[in-house]
Design a protein around this motif. Structure first.
Motif, PDB file in Angstrom:
ATOM      1  N   GLU A 168       0.784   6.339  35.748  1.00 16.65           N
ATOM      2  CA  GLU A 168       1.565   5.754  34.770  1.00 16.65           C
ATOM      3  C   GLU A 168       1.780   6.703  33.394  1.00 16.65           C
ATOM      4  N   THR A 169       1.197   7.797  33.235  1.00 17.27           N
ATOM      5  CA  THR A 169       1.488   8.712  32.220  1.00 17.27           C
ATOM      6  C   THR A 169       3.103   9.366  32.111  1.00 17.27           C
ATOM      7  N   LEU A 170       3.680   9.208  33.377  1.00 22.15           N
ATOM      8  CA  LEU A 170       5.011   9.594  33.421  1.00 22.15           C
ATOM      9  C   LEU A 170       5.728   8.429  32.812  1.00 22.15           C
ATOM     10  N   GLU A 171       5.612   7.112  32.650  1.00 21.55           N
ATOM     11  CA  GLU A 171       6.237   6.274  31.909  1.00 21.55           C
ATOM     12  C   GLU A 171       6.384   6.725  30.289  1.00 21.55           C
ATOM     13  N   THR A 172       5.465   7.445  29.760  1.00 22.51           N
ATOM     14  CA  THR A 172       5.358   8.038  28.381  1.00 22.51           C
ATOM     15  C   THR A 172       6.154   9.424  28.531  1.00 22.51           C
ATOM     16  N   THR A 173       5.846  10.210  29.483  1.00 22.70           N
ATOM     17  CA  THR A 173       6.211  11.656  29.162  1.00 22.70           C
ATOM     18  C   THR A 173       7.812  11.775  29.605  1.00 22.70           C
ATOM     19  N   SER A 174       8.164  10.758  30.046  1.00 21.48           N
ATOM     20  CA  SER A 174       9.940  10.422  30.510  1.00 21.48           C
ATOM     21  C   SER A 174      10.675  10.145  29.636  1.00 21.48           C
ATOM     22  N   ILE A 175       9.846   9.709  28.133  1.00 24.16           N
ATOM     23  CA  ILE A 175      10.827   9.231  27.106  1.00 24.16           C
ATOM     24  C   ILE A 175      11.345  10.373  26.452  1.00 24.16           C
ATOM     25  N   ARG A 176      12.756  10.432  26.383  1.00 23.71           N
ATOM     26  CA  ARG A 176      13.323  11.487  25.632  1.00 23.71           C
ATOM     27  C   ARG A 176      13.435  11.424  24.314  1.00 23.71           C
ATOM     28  N   ALA A 177      13.492  10.453  23.540  1.00 23.24           N
ATOM     29  CA  ALA A 177      13.421  10.098  22.332  1.00 23.24           C
ATOM     30  C   ALA A 177      12.974   8.627  21.629  1.00 23.24           C
ATOM     31  N   LYS A 178      12.043   8.538  20.567  1.00 22.13           N
ATOM     32  CA  LYS A 178      11.487   7.515  20.165  1.00 22.13           C
ATOM     33  C   LYS A 178      11.205   7.651  18.597  1.00 22.13           C
ATOM     34  N   THR A 179      11.274   6.536  17.578  1.00 16.83           N
ATOM     35  CA  THR A 179      10.966   6.834  16.420  1.00 16.83           C
ATOM     36  C   THR A 179       9.282   6.039  16.225  1.00 16.83           C
ATOM     37  N   PHE A 180       8.590   7.143  15.461  1.00 17.83           N
ATOM     38  CA  PHE A 180       7.312   6.793  15.222  1.00 17.83           C
ATOM     39  C   PHE A 180       7.230   6.266  14.029  1.00 17.83           C
ATOM     40  N   LYS A 181       6.461   5.000  13.820  1.00 17.91           N
ATOM     41  CA  LYS A 181       6.270   4.166  12.882  1.00 17.91           C
ATOM     42  C   LYS A 181       7.488   3.583  12.207  1.00 17.91           C
ATOM     43  N   GLU A 182       8.500   3.065  12.927  1.00 17.30           N
ATOM     44  CA  GLU A 182       9.685   2.403  12.842  1.00 17.30           C
ATOM     45  C   GLU A 182       9.522   1.536  11.819  1.00 17.30           C
ATOM     46  N   GLY A 183      10.440   1.571  10.679  1.00 15.36           N
ATOM     47  CA  GLY A 183      10.389   0.551   9.741  1.00 15.36           C
ATOM     48  C   GLY A 183       9.642   0.926   8.374  1.00 15.36           C
ATOM     49  N   THR A 184       8.805   1.880   8.387  1.00 19.85           N
ATOM     50  CA  THR A 184       7.964   2.439   7.540  1.00 19.85           C
ATOM     51  C   THR A 184       8.605   3.794   6.739  1.00 19.85           C
ATOM     52  N   GLU A 185       8.088   4.193   5.557  1.00 16.08           N
ATOM     53  CA  GLU A 185       8.473   5.013   4.824  1.00 16.08           C
ATOM     54  C   GLU A 185       8.154   6.421   5.365  1.00 16.08           C
ATOM     55  N   ASP A 186       7.139   6.398   6.302  1.00 15.16           N
ATOM     56  CA  ASP A 186       6.838   7.572   7.222  1.00 15.16           C
ATOM     57  C   ASP A 186       7.391   7.964   8.523  1.00 15.16           C
ATOM     58  N   TYR A 187       8.658   6.878   8.930  1.00 17.14           N
ATOM     59  CA  TYR A 187       9.044   7.062   9.911  1.00 17.14           C
ATOM     60  C   TYR A 187       9.452   8.470  10.464  1.00 17.14           C
ATOM     61  N   ILE A 188       9.658   8.826  11.598  1.00 25.34           N
ATOM     62  CA  ILE A 188      10.042   9.979  12.064  1.00 25.34           C
ATOM     63  C   ILE A 188      10.690  10.078  13.283  1.00 25.34           C
ATOM     64  N   ASP A 189      11.877  10.465  13.663  1.00 25.59           N
ATOM     65  CA  ASP A 189      12.586  10.417  14.916  1.00 25.59           C
ATOM     66  C   ASP A 189      12.021  11.519  15.771  1.00 25.59           C
ATOM     67  N   MET A 190      11.111  11.109  17.073  1.00 26.82           N
ATOM     68  CA  MET A 190      10.651  11.969  17.863  1.00 26.82           C
ATOM     69  C   MET A 190      11.728  12.461  18.819  1.00 26.82           C
ATOM     70  N   GLN A 191      11.855  13.657  19.046  1.00 30.97           N
ATOM     71  CA  GLN A 191      12.716  14.115  20.296  1.00 30.97           C
ATOM     72  C   GLN A 191      11.653  14.925  21.265  1.00 30.97           C
ATOM     73  N   ASN A 192      11.763  14.507  22.433  1.00 26.90           N
ATOM     74  CA  ASN A 192      10.692  15.195  23.404  1.00 26.90           C
ATOM     75  C   ASN A 192      11.015  16.603  23.516  1.00 26.90           C
ATOM     76  N   TRP A 193      10.046  17.387  23.527  1.00 25.22           N
ATOM     77  CA  TRP A 193      10.472  18.889  23.722  1.00 25.22           C
ATOM     78  C   TRP A 193      10.729  19.459  25.168  1.00 25.22           C
ATOM     79  N   ASN A 194      10.652  18.300  26.016  1.00 20.28           N
ATOM     80  CA  ASN A 194      10.798  18.720  27.473  1.00 20.28           C
ATOM     81  C   ASN A 194      12.661  18.452  27.546  1.00 20.28           C
ATOM     82  N   TRP A 195      13.151  19.487  27.298  1.00 20.07           N
ATOM     83  CA  TRP A 195      14.640  19.518  27.376  1.00 20.07           C
ATOM     84  C   TRP A 195      15.343  19.426  28.919  1.00 20.07           C
ATOM     85  N   MET A 196      14.380  19.177  29.750  1.00 19.82           N
ATOM     86  CA  MET A 196      14.956  18.858  31.192  1.00 19.82           C
ATOM     87  C   MET A 196      15.048  17.407  31.552  1.00 19.82           C
ATOM     88  N   LEU A 197      14.722  16.595  30.517  1.00 19.54           N
ATOM     89  CA  LEU A 197      14.771  15.109  30.584  1.00 19.54           C
ATOM     90  C   LEU A 197      16.372  14.767  30.884  1.00 19.54           C
TER      91      LEU A 197
END
Length: 438
Positions: free
Chosen positions: A206-235
């Protein structure tokens, strides 16, 4: 002139192989990496290796072990995905280091294990990784002990863990884990890294459910949000997208160079690849693509024997003291093996019997139960194959099982057989005597 002769010779050889129906062996890729390995994720069979036991810094590929231990802690009930994680002073300070891969963490905000795990697996966030280590073990120093213990437990060799992230200890401004030195760094060989990835995917797919996510926003809706781009550029959707890739972890430090542990699945066949010390971020993906191309283009899974099918010459085995004097045996499971394409005919099943179920005359001893395993079915030429660990060779064996119950014969039947045997021997002896007279 020499070049022409060589070309002509090559053509002749190729023509011979074509006419005779022979199959030329696939050419292995020429990689630009200091160390590399390609492994069948189902069995642990190695199909490409280059300096795989050289110990090198793995950088953030270290986080594969942290992922493993977090999953293990969740499964055991020690922690939960929705646990709120306390942010220590060390984690807070490190998470603000903009020269490192990070998401900003505050002490007046709440973060769940799941949020921090995603930040670690997708964005390689170092502060989030240490926060998880502290949550699991109380301190990163204690977590490092767990890392080394787990590595030993799963049979890894050529490794050393000194922190949970893969950072150089010296880059942590004196905040490196207790019990480690400032000049120490995590070390792993390509084989050890592939072994770790193998166990992670086997035990926690089930760890692949997370490692396969190409992009996701961390703490969306807060002032500390950050757009995370997966460093795996083969996704899928990434610049070096490769069909079937869904993990696993990149790594980079000045000392480690660029590294990548990848995994891809197509048509039920999955490979694990590791490349270490490539020339650039881009190169680690290009070299990985060469490895995966070699795997998918050259190999396939072939059924050697179906469940319930008997091995030639071993369809039945003799039985002692049973109501039946023989019992049929067959494969308890279907045996499929990874082979080079068009090489199925070379995969010959062979039987190895378990001596503890047989008497001195090579007979099974009644009573016997349907489904009882009395031996193993494996592949005749498997001895030449190499696996990440020798015990993984068991992955290409299936049980030889009894196909029906055989009850123990009663004393009367056994007595009649004994008498019949006695008179049978007498008759044979008499017949031989009479024959000699004439």
């Amino acid at each position: 002139m020499k070049m022409i002769k060589t070309s002509m010779l090559t053509s002749v050889i190729f023509s011979f192989l074509w006419v005779s129906g022979g199959t030329a062996l696939a050419e292995e890729p020429n990689l630009e990496a200091e160390s590399a390995i390609l492994v069948d994720a189902e069995t642990g069979k190695i199909i490409y290796d280059d300096e795989i036991d050289v110990i090198l810094p793995p950088a953030s590929m270290t986080k594969i072990m942290t992922e493993y231990l977090v999953n293990e802690a969740v499964k055991s009930g020690k922690i939960a995905w929705d646990d709120e994680v306390k942010i220590s002073d060390t984690v807070r300070e490190l998470s603000l280091e903009t020269n490192l891969s990070n998401v900003p963490l505050r002490q007046d905000e709440t973060y769940t294990v799941k949020e921090l795990y995603e930040a670690m697996a997708i964005y390689s966030a170092n502060g989030a990784t240490i926060a998880l280590a502290e949550h699991v073990a109380g301190s990163e120093g204690e977590f490092v002990k767990l890392m080394n213990e787990k590595a030993k437990e799963i049979g890894m060799e050529n490794y050393k863990f000194v922190n949970s992230t893969g950072l150089n200890n010296k880059s942590m401004d004196g905040q490196h884990p207790k019990g480690t030195k400032a000049d120490e760094e995590n070390m792993m060989s390509a084989r050890a890294t592939a072994t770790l990835a193998y166990h992670l995917l086997k035990e926690y797919p089930e760890t692949l459910e997370t490692t396969s996510i190409r992009a996701k926003t961390f703490k969306e809706g807060t002032e500390d949000y950050i757009d995370m781009q997966n460093w795996n550029w083969m996704l899928p959707g990434s610049v070096f997208a490769y069909e079937g890739v869904d993990g696993l972890k990149t790594g980079y430090t000045d000392m480690a160079g660029n590294a990548f542990t990848g995994t891809a699945e197509r048509d039920g066949m999955r490979f694990i690849s590791v490349v270490m010390r490539t020339d650039s971020r881009e190169a680690r993906f290009k070299e990985t693509a060469k490895l995966l191309d070699y795997g998918f283009d050259t190999f396939t899974y072939e059924k050697v024997i179906e469940k319930g099918e008997s091995v030639k010459g071993k369809k039945a085995l003799p039985v002692s003291k049973g109501k039946e004097d023989a019992v049929t045996v067959a494969a308890g499971h279907t045996l499929s093996v990874l082979v080079e394409k068009d090489q199925k005919e070379k995969m010959t099943p062979v039987v190895t019997l378990n001596k503890k179920y047989f008497n001195e005359d090579g007979e099974l001893i009644a009573p016997l139960k349907k489904g009882q395993a009395v031996g193993l079915i494996t592949i005749e030429n498997d001895k030449d194959d190499e696996y990440l660990q020798e015990e993984m060779r068991e992955n290409v064996k299936v049980p030889l099982v009894i196909q029906e119950d055989v009850e123990k014969a009663g004393w009367f039947s056994l007595s009649l057989r004994s008498i019949g045997g006695f008179f049978g021997e007498m008759w044979s002896g008499a017949a031989s005597f009479v024959k000699e007279l004439f």
